[in-house]
Design a protein around this motif. Structure first.
Motif, short mmCIF file in Angstrom:
data_model
loop_
_atom_site.label_atom_id
_atom_site.label_comp_id
_atom_site.label_asym_id
_atom_site.label_seq_id
_atom_site.Cartn_x
_atom_site.Cartn_y
_atom_site.Cartn_z
N LYS A 14 0.82 -1.20 0.00
CA LYS A 14 0.00 0.00 0.00
C LYS A 14 0.86 1.26 0.00
O LYS A 14 0.47 2.29 -0.53
CB LYS A 14 -0.93 0.00 1.21
N LYS A 15 2.04 1.15 0.58
CA LYS A 15 2.93 2.31 0.65
C LYS A 15 3.40 2.73 -0.74
O LYS A 15 3.62 3.91 -1.00
CB LYS A 15 4.13 1.97 1.53
N ARG A 17 1.68 2.75 -3.53
CA ARG A 17 0.66 3.58 -4.16
C ARG A 17 0.63 4.98 -3.53
O ARG A 17 0.21 5.94 -4.16
CB ARG A 17 -0.72 2.93 -4.06
N HIS A 18 1.07 5.09 -2.29
CA HIS A 18 1.12 6.39 -1.62
C HIS A 18 2.36 7.17 -2.04
O HIS A 18 2.30 8.39 -2.21
CB HIS A 18 1.13 6.18 -0.10
N ASP A 19 3.48 6.50 -2.23
CA ASP A 19 4.75 7.16 -2.50
C ASP A 19 5.06 7.37 -3.98
O ASP A 19 5.99 8.10 -4.32
CB ASP A 19 5.91 6.38 -1.87
N HIS A 21 3.64 7.63 -8.30
CA HIS A 21 2.64 7.68 -9.36
C HIS A 21 2.83 6.42 -10.18
O HIS A 21 3.90 6.21 -10.76
CB HIS A 21 2.86 8.90 -10.28
N LYS A 128 6.61 10.43 -5.96
CA LYS A 128 5.81 11.63 -5.69
C LYS A 128 6.62 12.60 -4.85
O LYS A 128 7.43 12.21 -4.02
CB LYS A 128 4.55 11.26 -4.90
N SER A 130 6.44 15.76 -1.97
CA SER A 130 5.62 15.89 -0.77
C SER A 130 4.33 16.66 -1.05
O SER A 130 3.29 16.35 -0.48
CB SER A 130 6.41 16.58 0.34
N LYS A 133 1.68 14.33 -2.37
CA LYS A 133 1.06 13.53 -1.32
C LYS A 133 0.01 14.35 -0.58
O LYS A 133 -1.09 13.86 -0.32
CB LYS A 133 2.11 13.01 -0.35
N ALA A 136 -3.06 14.68 -2.77
CA ALA A 136 -3.84 13.44 -2.82
C ALA A 136 -4.66 13.27 -1.54
O ALA A 136 -5.83 12.86 -1.59
CB ALA A 136 -2.92 12.25 -3.02
N ILE A 137 -4.07 13.59 -0.39
CA ILE A 137 -4.79 13.49 0.88
C ILE A 137 -5.95 14.48 0.91
O ILE A 137 -7.05 14.15 1.35
CB ILE A 137 -3.82 13.72 2.07
N ARG A 140 -8.78 13.15 -1.26
CA ARG A 140 -9.47 12.05 -0.57
C ARG A 140 -10.40 12.58 0.51
O ARG A 140 -11.54 12.13 0.64
CB ARG A 140 -8.44 11.10 0.06
#
Length: 159
Positions: A14-15, A17-19, A21, A128, A130, A133, A136-137, A140
């Protein structure tokens, strides 16, 4: 014993997809030892530090942790050894070209059994920043608030 059918997820990164593209994904088989397969069938693996390296026309998976099989003997495997990935030569060359020219990296996204065979989903990814990120947050959070407001409206609850 009947052959396994379908897809059984073992581990997910999962990390990644967070870190990163994610630009393109590939499905690859893996060359495993017997005790590694048994350990995977128990659902034990971690992809957090994993990455893929192309070396002399072969794709290798590094840093993936598959713990030793508990009931194994002296034939047990090393937990963090590098594992060869099974991809078509054209796919390997395409990945190698894109990594070299665009500064992408290759990360594992998920590890699963597909019809009884261990597979790993790898992705060409760009790191990505900072602010990406944070953006994206924020998106969401906005989507979640919008869904909650719509749900309250449909139920007739006022704010």
């Amino acid at each position: 014993m009947p052959k396994e059918q379908g897809r059984k997820l073992i581990a997910q990164n999962k990390k990644a997809r967070h870190d990163y593209h994610i630009e393109d994904t590939y499905e690859a088989g893996m060359v495993l030892q017997g005790t590694e397969v048994k350990s995977l069938r128990e659902g034990r693996a971690s992809l957090v530090d994993g990455f893929v390296d192309i070396d002399r026309g072969e794709a290798w998976l590094h840093g993936v942790h598959i713990p030793e099989y508990l009931n194994g003997t002296w034939t047990n495997h090393a937990a963090r050894r590098k594992r060869k990935l099974l991809l078509h030569r054209a796919e390997i060359e395409k990945i190698e070209r894109r990594v070299a020219e665009r500064g992408l990296t290759v990360v594992p996204l998920s590890l699963y059994f597909l019809d009884g065979r261990a597979k790993v989903e790898i992705a060409l990814a760009r790191g990505k920043k900072s602010w990406d990120k944070r953006q994206a947050i924020a998106e969401r959070t906005a989507n979640r608030e919008k869904e909650q407001a719509l749900g309250r409206h449909l139920k007739g609850i006022r704010d």
